[in-house]
Write an enzyme that holds these catalytic residues in place. Sequence first.
Site, PDB file in Angstrom:
ATOM      1  N   ASP A  80       0.852  -1.138   0.004  1.00 26.41           N
ATOM      2  CA  ASP A  80      -0.010  -0.139   0.164  1.00 26.41           C
ATOM      3  C   ASP A  80       0.922   1.224  -0.132  1.00 26.41           C
ATOM      4  O   ASP A  80       1.532   1.450   1.049  1.00 26.41           O
ATOM      5  CB  ASP A  80      -1.039  -0.248   1.186  1.00 26.41           C
ATOM      6  CG  ASP A  80      -1.764   1.220   1.161  1.00 26.41           C
ATOM      7  OD1 ASP A  80      -1.767   2.063   0.324  1.00 26.41           O
ATOM      8  OD2 ASP A  80      -2.773   1.140   2.379  1.00 26.41           O
ATOM      9  N   VAL A  81       0.912   1.975  -1.111  1.00 25.72           N
ATOM     10  CA  VAL A  81       1.956   3.216  -1.196  1.00 25.72           C
ATOM     11  C   VAL A  81       1.497   4.247  -0.285  1.00 25.72           C
ATOM     12  O   VAL A  81       2.349   5.141  -0.044  1.00 25.72           O
ATOM     13  CB  VAL A  81       1.904   3.759  -2.544  1.00 25.72           C
ATOM     14  CG1 VAL A  81       2.176   2.727  -3.547  1.00 25.72           C
ATOM     15  CG2 VAL A  81       0.561   4.291  -3.002  1.00 25.72           C
ATOM     16  N   ASN A  84       3.631   4.156 -10.504  1.00 28.89           N
ATOM     17  CA  ASN A  84       2.454   4.677 -11.035  1.00 28.89           C
ATOM     18  C   ASN A  84       1.263   4.522 -10.367  1.00 28.89           C
ATOM     19  O   ASN A  84       0.117   5.057 -10.759  1.00 28.89           O
ATOM     20  CB  ASN A  84       2.306   3.273 -11.977  1.00 28.89           C
ATOM     21  CG  ASN A  84       0.939   2.957 -12.751  1.00 28.89           C
ATOM     22  OD1 ASN A  84       0.639   3.933 -13.657  1.00 28.89           O
ATOM     23  ND2 ASN A  84       0.203   2.071 -12.241  1.00 28.89           N
ATOM     24  N   TYR A 138      -6.208  16.325  -7.451  1.00 25.25           N
ATOM     25  CA  TYR A 138      -5.454  15.196  -8.165  1.00 25.25           C
ATOM     26  C   TYR A 138      -4.282  16.222  -8.940  1.00 25.25           C
ATOM     27  O   TYR A 138      -3.395  16.019  -9.421  1.00 25.25           O
ATOM     28  CB  TYR A 138      -6.529  14.911  -9.356  1.00 25.25           C
ATOM     29  CG  TYR A 138      -5.816  13.868 -10.422  1.00 25.25           C
ATOM     30  CD1 TYR A 138      -5.309  12.651 -10.060  1.00 25.25           C
ATOM     31  CD2 TYR A 138      -5.731  14.252 -11.870  1.00 25.25           C
ATOM     32  CE1 TYR A 138      -4.761  11.798 -11.018  1.00 25.25           C
ATOM     33  CE2 TYR A 138      -5.147  13.409 -12.726  1.00 25.25           C
ATOM     34  CZ  TYR A 138      -4.672  12.125 -12.336  1.00 25.25           C
ATOM     35  OH  TYR A 138      -4.151  11.626 -13.369  1.00 25.25           O
ATOM     36  N   LYS A 156      -0.216  15.976  -9.276  1.00 24.94           N
ATOM     37  CA  LYS A 156       0.328  15.445 -10.212  1.00 24.94           C
ATOM     38  C   LYS A 156       1.473  16.445 -10.840  1.00 24.94           C
ATOM     39  O   LYS A 156       2.481  16.028 -11.392  1.00 24.94           O
ATOM     40  CB  LYS A 156      -0.625  15.133 -11.427  1.00 24.94           C
ATOM     41  CG  LYS A 156      -1.387  13.910 -11.217  1.00 24.94           C
ATOM     42  CD  LYS A 156      -0.473  12.671 -11.110  1.00 24.94           C
ATOM     43  CE  LYS A 156      -1.325  11.578 -10.995  1.00 24.94           C
ATOM     44  NZ  LYS A 156      -0.556  10.165 -10.980  1.00 24.94           N
ATOM     45  N   THR A 187      -8.672   2.911 -19.390  1.00 26.93           N
ATOM     46  CA  THR A 187      -8.327   2.058 -18.297  1.00 26.93           C
ATOM     47  C   THR A 187      -9.435   1.894 -17.397  1.00 26.93           C
ATOM     48  O   THR A 187     -10.525   2.692 -17.699  1.00 26.93           O
ATOM     49  CB  THR A 187      -7.082   2.616 -17.519  1.00 26.93           C
ATOM     50  OG1 THR A 187      -7.516   4.009 -16.885  1.00 26.93           O
ATOM     51  CG2 THR A 187      -6.105   2.968 -18.469  1.00 26.93           C
TER      52      THR A 187
END
Length: 261
Positions: free
Chosen positions: A66-67, A93, A158, A162, A193
């Site tokens: 779990d990042v 990623n 978000y 990024k 995706t």
Amino acid sequence: MAMKDGNMTEHQGRHALVTGGGTGIGLGIARALAEAGAEVTITGRNISRLEEVAEAHPRLHPLQMDVSDEPSVRQGIASAARAHGPVAICVANAGIAEPMPFARITLDHWRKTMTTNLDGAFLTLQAALATLGPEDWGRMIGVSSIAGVRGLENAIAYTASKHALIGIMRGLSEEYRPSNITFNALCPGYVDTPIVARNAHDIATRLGMTEAEARAYLAGGNRHKTLLDTDEITGAAIWLCSDSARSVNGQTIQIAGGQVA
């Protein structure tokens, strides 16, 4: 680039690690690296999914990680390095994309996004670099987004995460510039995706349109008005990992059907 029995073997003997490697872009990159000869650790929270996709290739190795949890990242990457060697290729990623108008963003939403998208990349890269020696070869890739080079409405958290990921990669490219390690960011547009499928469903529900209309709406965010295929991102990642890209460092590779920024 070496060839053996018809298969690319440029990364034979190297260990690669891809976070969020069970689906979408991460899985595409992981498979391509395995085909190029690397032993590839794929990480994620859903171990059953990782084990399922790993069955398809002997050089894919599942690791539950779990990042957003520091011990999980540090212990997980250390164990992967013990099993398969130093992490020569690291693809940060893993990430989440949960659209929300700015006025409705809560601090919990903001922190959840930053913890996964930014803290997770920081921890992953730092732990991977810790497995390498000062003379070792390496390729570090952060999967950012077109949101990292331009603003996206209803996705402020978000967008900020990024942008910051690109800053990490640029800073690392300077800090490690005398080394044999490169650091670059991939900035895909909207890719076909599972994340886009979920977002299309949410948009359709919120705006009262069909899911096909919502997919077309998302595709409109790409300059050529078409959703990208995963292999377009995979191809760019494999090139960045190649010897041909040895002088490409600190760059943002935009893949969005046209000029973005």
